[in-house]
Design a protein around this motif. Sequence first.
Motif, PDB file in Angstrom:
ATOM      1  N   ARG A  75       1.010  -1.361   0.003  1.00  0.00           N
ATOM      2  CA  ARG A  75      -0.144  -0.093   0.084  1.00  0.00           C
ATOM      3  C   ARG A  75       0.860   1.265  -0.090  1.00  0.00           C
ATOM      4  O   ARG A  75       1.950   1.283   0.699  1.00  0.00           O
ATOM      5  N   ASP A 126       0.193   5.905   3.752  1.00  0.00           N
ATOM      6  CA  ASP A 126      -1.040   6.130   4.251  1.00  0.00           C
ATOM      7  C   ASP A 126      -0.765   6.765   5.672  1.00  0.00           C
ATOM      8  O   ASP A 126      -1.131   6.285   6.710  1.00  0.00           O
ATOM      9  N   ARG A 171      -5.058  12.791   4.458  1.00  0.00           N
ATOM     10  CA  ARG A 171      -4.747  11.185   4.808  1.00  0.00           C
ATOM     11  C   ARG A 171      -4.548  10.769   3.688  1.00  0.00           C
ATOM     12  O   ARG A 171      -5.019  11.194   2.419  1.00  0.00           O
ATOM     13  N   GLU A 222     -12.577   2.380   1.701  1.00  0.00           N
ATOM     14  CA  GLU A 222     -12.395   2.750   3.098  1.00  0.00           C
ATOM     15  C   GLU A 222     -13.125   3.985   3.183  1.00  0.00           C
ATOM     16  O   GLU A 222     -13.483   4.248   4.429  1.00  0.00           O
ATOM     17  N   ASP A 228     -11.464   1.691   8.559  1.00  0.00           N
ATOM     18  CA  ASP A 228     -11.968   3.066   8.208  1.00  0.00           C
ATOM     19  C   ASP A 228     -13.358   3.158   7.605  1.00  0.00           C
ATOM     20  O   ASP A 228     -13.773   4.185   7.963  1.00  0.00           O
ATOM     21  N   ARG A 271     -12.446   6.063  15.256  1.00  0.00           N
ATOM     22  CA  ARG A 271     -12.143   4.606  15.833  1.00  0.00           C
ATOM     23  C   ARG A 271     -11.278   4.943  17.071  1.00  0.00           C
ATOM     24  O   ARG A 271     -10.905   3.823  17.556  1.00  0.00           O
TER      25      ARG A 271
HETATM   26 MG    MG Z   1      -7.425   2.679   6.301  1.00  0.00          MG
END
Ligand code: MG
Length: 746
Positions: free
Chosen positions: A496, A499, A521, A594, A618, A628
Amino acid sequence: MLAVLRQIAQEIDLAGDLPSALRIVARCVRVAMQVHLCRIYLVDHKRQQYVLMAFDNNDSLPTPSQSVALDEGLLGLVAERVAPVAHLNLTAAEGDNKKLAFLGVPIVYHRQVLGVIAVEEANHRIFSEDEEAFLVTLAAQLAGTVVHARDMGFIFRAEVTPLEATCLQGIPAVAGVVIGHAKVIYPPADLDAIPDRHITDVAAETKRFNAALDSARLYIIQLQQRLEPTLPKEEQYLFSAYLQVLNSTELKADICTEIAAGQWAEGALRRVIKKHVLQFSGMTDHYLKERAEDILALGQRVLYHLQEKTEEPITYPQKTILIGEKLTAADLANVPTGLLCGVVSYSGSGNSHVAILARALNVPTIMSAAGLAVAELEGKLMVLDGYHGCLYVEPSPKLLQKYTLWAEEERQLDKKLQALRHLPSETSDGRQVTLLLNASLESDAALALTVAASGVGLFRTEISFMNKPQFPTETEQRNLYNQILRAFAPRPVTMRTLDIGGDKALPYLPTREDNPFLGWRGIRFTLDHPDIFLMQLRAMLSASDGLHNLHIMLPMVTSVEEVDEAMQLLRRAYAEVNEQGFNITMPKVGVMLEVPAAIYQIEALAKRVDFFSVGSNDLAQYILAVDRNNARVCDRFDTLHPAVLRVLHDAVEKAHACHKPISLCGEMASDAVAAVLLLGLGFDQLSMNAGILLRIKWIIRTIPYEQAKELVQHILLFDDAALIRREVEKMLDDAGLGGLIRAGRK
Ligand code: MG
Ligand code: PEP
């Protein structure tokens, strides 16, 4: 009243401890409301009674009782109603038959009554709505301070359990049992975050403080000299003022007195600086009032030098249980490989990234623990029970024996499941669900051999950015990615792209946002930083040289434009790396689902990418509008919420209608109950932490696909998450898998 409230809030903030804060409040309230008595009680929930913490009395009323039963009299009524209670014609206690007027307001936090502020007046008096609102506001301001003091064990300390160990309670975040020694991690210089700590070597502590003071003085002098040529004359007085404060014998003497009384230098500094700030900010002269800011800034500066002096390389015990008031993912990443065996954070929830990383490392974890000041835990032997969220400090031999046995039972279950390692992840009626790994560290390359995963479904690249003093170079990144790709080849590895944002901050790129989870983000950051993004893409591509098993995944995608831009940059990076002569193929590219908006754009996204992966952490956070990471609301975060399940159902239908595979790589895949539903919903792949993989394979090999599918059709009609959980648990129990939902034991 607003000015009074502000003044009280400031004084609460500056008070060294809760009893002093409450005494200040009692005095201010009595004076501001012109009553005869103000008393503040806090609730000791274990003993079910109010305990008198502070009172201010003009002597015309008797001293209030030290403790009152929780259901007794007017105070009891306040607790019962969780609302203000006003009363006239109250007969005074102790045979005094004078009439009293009473007004009590509860101090409430998270629906729980923590205490009461009560005022009394010997004369006939009706309290106005304004006065009631004043007390209600004050009580709300106090609630946070009271909770913090309670959680830190400054009041109503953690109880000794029948098993003879101090027990701290928190949110169970990563299951498992571990026995180890505490290593406390403190946040960088922040006067407010400094706890009290007792010392015995006064001379050494005084020396340490004097050295820090000298360094701070030297720093100011050097700053003054450096800025002298450029700074206007009238601004230069500032440095002399700073030096005057640092040279103040009164300030120094006050701090040394605190140290002589057994307070460590940092704590002494905090106490004295706050006292002086309070004095200055209370002055009416505008100029002197502003000096409060200077004193605070200088206090921070001295603290910086104090901490600098103590900044020896951290030594971690062999079996480290990492503890901090607010641990970060970087704190975990900094522990040398093999030493970290437990995590306890005084803040955050099971969905915070600290907890997620701990889960990935398979390290039992408790979040939002409370009961003792962290400083008191340093080096202590402790048992961490991640199933029940309990931390036992200095356990008795009996307790140690119980937990050693339990840990052994855990090992036995995992050993038994090893038999499944080489068996396919397939249901008895022939449905294949590929099980992949969530990984994030160099050391995870070793998992390629030890875990029977079909590849890596999520490699969180940001973790390797967190334990560095600056952005890693392209070569550093390439080496890490190559290690992982090589270890798993020919199995696919989904990397990924960076992030960061939300609760994943880089220490060298501090960003302040009001709503970080709705902010800068994932792909939003990397598209704004094509330099950093391209560097990472090139590193990933060149790392796959000759391996051809790289997949790339884009986080936090909200719109197709983001994917188009990212693809453009990927093609550019691909061309650049190809030109350098690397033997690479264009990787498969996927989008993380997400943000709810992405799910309802699957058709458009499917034209641009090869696969989808649901980031359930997410996704649930954004569907439910629950941060969260926030312990105050985390009990409302439930991936089994009917709305979340319906959105997941839509996601699978839509992806399959576009003939694209869909996986799920959030923590939901590691939850035995949720895994049954994900099987029934038709996910092609599930990606999870190494420690849980064989347990999920056990489920897949035990529950037929058709049965899970039927269950999903049935529960999609439910409107209550608790009911859904019960229904699935029943199926697990009936299938002989109950051990997975009861602390991992049969
Ligand atoms: Mg995430
Ligand atoms: C998710 O959101 O589910 C996910 C896997 O990403 P993160 O690293 O944000 O938890």
